[in-house]
Structure formats: structure tokens, C-alpha cells
Design a protein around this motif. Structure first.
Motif, PDB file in Angstrom:
ATOM      1  N   ARG A   7       0.831  -1.210   0.000  1.00  0.00           N
ATOM      2  CA  ARG A   7       0.000   0.000   0.000  1.00  0.00           C
ATOM      3  C   ARG A   7       0.863   1.257   0.000  1.00  0.00           C
ATOM      4  N   PHE A   8       1.944   1.227   0.782  1.00  0.00           N
ATOM      5  CA  PHE A   8       2.848   2.384   0.807  1.00  0.00           C
ATOM      6  C   PHE A   8       3.509   2.579  -0.547  1.00  0.00           C
ATOM      7  N   LEU A   9       3.916   1.494  -1.185  1.00  0.00           N
ATOM      8  CA  LEU A   9       4.509   1.595  -2.518  1.00  0.00           C
ATOM      9  C   LEU A   9       3.485   2.109  -3.530  1.00  0.00           C
ATOM     10  N   TYR A  10       2.255   1.620  -3.432  1.00  0.00           N
ATOM     11  CA  TYR A  10       1.187   2.072  -4.327  1.00  0.00           C
ATOM     12  C   TYR A  10       0.962   3.572  -4.171  1.00  0.00           C
ATOM     13  N   ILE A  11       0.822   4.022  -2.944  1.00  0.00           N
ATOM     14  CA  ILE A  11       0.589   5.445  -2.683  1.00  0.00           C
ATOM     15  C   ILE A  11       1.787   6.276  -3.131  1.00  0.00           C
ATOM     16  N   PHE A  13       4.014   5.595  -5.565  1.00  0.00           N
ATOM     17  CA  PHE A  13       4.083   5.699  -7.022  1.00  0.00           C
ATOM     18  C   PHE A  13       2.941   6.545  -7.588  1.00  0.00           C
ATOM     19  N   VAL A  14       1.776   6.484  -6.973  1.00  0.00           N
ATOM     20  CA  VAL A  14       0.677   7.353  -7.413  1.00  0.00           C
ATOM     21  C   VAL A  14       1.035   8.813  -7.158  1.00  0.00           C
ATOM     22  N   GLY A  15       1.591   9.085  -5.994  1.00  0.00           N
ATOM     23  CA  GLY A  15       2.019  10.458  -5.685  1.00  0.00           C
ATOM     24  C   GLY A  15       3.096  10.941  -6.638  1.00  0.00           C
ATOM     25  N   LEU A  16       4.061  10.072  -6.934  1.00  0.00           N
ATOM     26  CA  LEU A  16       5.114  10.433  -7.877  1.00  0.00           C
ATOM     27  C   LEU A  16       4.541  10.698  -9.265  1.00  0.00           C
ATOM     28  N   GLY A  17       3.612   9.865  -9.700  1.00  0.00           N
ATOM     29  CA  GLY A  17       2.987  10.057 -11.002  1.00  0.00           C
ATOM     30  C   GLY A  17       2.203  11.354 -11.085  1.00  0.00           C
ATOM     31  N   LEU A  18       1.470  11.673 -10.031  1.00  0.00           N
ATOM     32  CA  LEU A  18       0.716  12.928 -10.021  1.00  0.00           C
ATOM     33  C   LEU A  18       1.652  14.132  -9.986  1.00  0.00           C
ATOM     34  N   PHE A  19       2.744  14.024  -9.232  1.00  0.00           N
ATOM     35  CA  PHE A  19       3.726  15.103  -9.211  1.00  0.00           C
ATOM     36  C   PHE A  19       4.318  15.319 -10.604  1.00  0.00           C
ATOM     37  N   GLN A  20       4.669  14.233 -11.272  1.00  0.00           N
ATOM     38  CA  GLN A  20       5.259  14.341 -12.610  1.00  0.00           C
ATOM     39  C   GLN A  20       4.266  14.926 -13.599  1.00  0.00           C
ATOM     40  N   MET A  28       4.679  11.220 -19.995  1.00  0.00           N
ATOM     41  CA  MET A  28       5.124   9.851 -20.241  1.00  0.00           C
ATOM     42  C   MET A  28       5.696   9.226 -18.965  1.00  0.00           C
ATOM     43  N   GLN A  29       6.476   9.992 -18.210  1.00  0.00           N
ATOM     44  CA  GLN A  29       6.989   9.481 -16.942  1.00  0.00           C
ATOM     45  C   GLN A  29       5.856   9.302 -15.933  1.00  0.00           C
ATOM     46  N   ALA A  30       4.869  10.185 -15.986  1.00  0.00           N
ATOM     47  CA  ALA A  30       3.716  10.051 -15.098  1.00  0.00           C
ATOM     48  C   ALA A  30       2.950   8.771 -15.418  1.00  0.00           C
ATOM     49  N   ALA A  31       2.788   8.477 -16.706  1.00  0.00           N
ATOM     50  CA  ALA A  31       2.112   7.240 -17.096  1.00  0.00           C
ATOM     51  C   ALA A  31       2.905   6.023 -16.635  1.00  0.00           C
ATOM     52  N   ALA A  32       4.218   6.093 -16.734  1.00  0.00           N
ATOM     53  CA  ALA A  32       5.056   4.976 -16.284  1.00  0.00           C
ATOM     54  C   ALA A  32       4.945   4.787 -14.774  1.00  0.00           C
ATOM     55  N   SER A  33       5.008   5.858 -14.021  1.00  0.00           N
ATOM     56  CA  SER A  33       4.920   5.754 -12.562  1.00  0.00           C
ATOM     57  C   SER A  33       3.549   5.244 -12.128  1.00  0.00           C
ATOM     58  N   LEU A  34       2.503   5.744 -12.760  1.00  0.00           N
ATOM     59  CA  LEU A  34       1.162   5.276 -12.424  1.00  0.00           C
ATOM     60  C   LEU A  34       0.969   3.822 -12.834  1.00  0.00           C
ATOM     61  N   GLY A  35       1.594   3.423 -13.936  1.00  0.00           N
ATOM     62  CA  GLY A  35       1.519   2.030 -14.353  1.00  0.00           C
ATOM     63  C   GLY A  35       2.253   1.106 -13.405  1.00  0.00           C
ATOM     64  N   ILE A  36       3.404   1.542 -12.902  1.00  0.00           N
ATOM     65  CA  ILE A  36       4.137   0.741 -11.924  1.00  0.00           C
ATOM     66  C   ILE A  36       3.329   0.621 -10.635  1.00  0.00           C
ATOM     67  N   ALA A  37       2.608   1.662 -10.288  1.00  0.00           N
ATOM     68  CA  ALA A  37       1.782   1.612  -9.076  1.00  0.00           C
ATOM     69  C   ALA A  37       0.739   0.501  -9.163  1.00  0.00           C
ATOM     70  N   MET A  38       0.282   0.200 -10.372  1.00  0.00           N
ATOM     71  CA  MET A  38      -0.710  -0.864 -10.534  1.00  0.00           C
ATOM     72  C   MET A  38      -0.149  -2.233 -10.129  1.00  0.00           C
ATOM     73  N   ALA A  39       1.162  -2.397 -10.195  1.00  0.00           N
ATOM     74  CA  ALA A  39       1.768  -3.674  -9.810  1.00  0.00           C
ATOM     75  C   ALA A  39       1.648  -3.916  -8.310  1.00  0.00           C
ATOM     76  N   LEU A  64      -6.470   2.366 -14.141  1.00  0.00           N
ATOM     77  CA  LEU A  64      -5.987   1.904 -15.440  1.00  0.00           C
ATOM     78  C   LEU A  64      -6.365   2.885 -16.546  1.00  0.00           C
ATOM     79  N   ALA A  65      -7.566   3.446 -16.477  1.00  0.00           N
ATOM     80  CA  ALA A  65      -7.988   4.444 -17.464  1.00  0.00           C
ATOM     81  C   ALA A  65      -7.132   5.704 -17.357  1.00  0.00           C
ATOM     82  N   LEU A  66      -6.751   6.090 -16.154  1.00  0.00           N
ATOM     83  CA  LEU A  66      -5.890   7.250 -15.956  1.00  0.00           C
ATOM     84  C   LEU A  66      -4.505   7.008 -16.551  1.00  0.00           C
ATOM     85  N   VAL A  67      -3.989   5.791 -16.393  1.00  0.00           N
ATOM     86  CA  VAL A  67      -2.695   5.446 -16.995  1.00  0.00           C
ATOM     87  C   VAL A  67      -2.782   5.549 -18.512  1.00  0.00           C
ATOM     88  N   ALA A  68      -3.845   5.014 -19.093  1.00  0.00           N
ATOM     89  CA  ALA A  68      -4.016   5.072 -20.542  1.00  0.00           C
ATOM     90  C   ALA A  68      -4.175   6.513 -21.024  1.00  0.00           C
TER      91      ALA A  68
END
Length: 80
Positions: A7-11, A13-20, A28-39, A64-68
Motif C-alpha cells: 500500500r505504501f509503494l502504491y501510494i 508511485f501514485v504520488g510520484l505520477g501525479l507530481f510528474q 510519459m513518466q507520469a504514465a510509467a509511474s502510475l503504471g508501476i503503481a498498478m503492480a 488503469l484508465a488514468l494510466v491510458a
């Protein structure tokens, strides 16, 4: 992987993606970070998809829609 740690990793990576996306404007980096958060499933990873509550399914599908969308927006912005 333990659920609380994921959960901490998910939060994170989501925070990092939103920051990016918001501050760095690097979609593109935001999509990658948000995609990694899905893992790192923030819910019980041992629970089957069919047994999950509807709200958990909705959260993951919207994520997933946000990543896309970020991926598409990043491609569109770099296509100049």
C-alpha cells in the motif's frame, strides 16, 4: 509481498505520477509511474477478481484508465 508495505509503494508511485504530471508536465513518466503503481495492488492481492467488492474494481479500472489517458496525452503532446 505484504499488503501494508505494498500500500505504501502504491501510494508512493501514485504520488510520484501525479507530481510528474502536474508539476513537471512529463506525462510519459507520469504514465510509467502510475503504471508501476498498478503492480502494487493496494487491496488484498490474494482475493480473486470476481470476489472483490465493486468499489475496489472501480478504483482499479479508473486507475488503469488514468494510466491510458496519461500515455495518450503524453504521445499527443510530444507529436509536434
Amino acid at each position: 509481498m505484504q499488503t501494508p508495505f505494498s500500500r505504501f509503494l502504491y501510494i508512493g508511485f501514485v504520488g510520484l505520477g501525479l507530481f510528474q504530471a502536474i508539476f513537471s508536465k512529463d506525462y510519459m513518466q507520469a504514465a510509467a509511474s502510475l503504471g508501476i503503481a498498478m503492480a502494487f495492488d493496494p487491496f488484498d492481492p490474494n482475493q480473486k477478481w470476481g470476489e472483490r467488492p465493486t468499489w475496489q474494481k472501480a478504483v482499479l479500472i479508473i486507475h488503469l484508465a488514468l494510466v491510458a489517458a496519461m500515455f495518450g496525452f503524453g504521445i499527443g503532446r510530444n507529436d509536434r
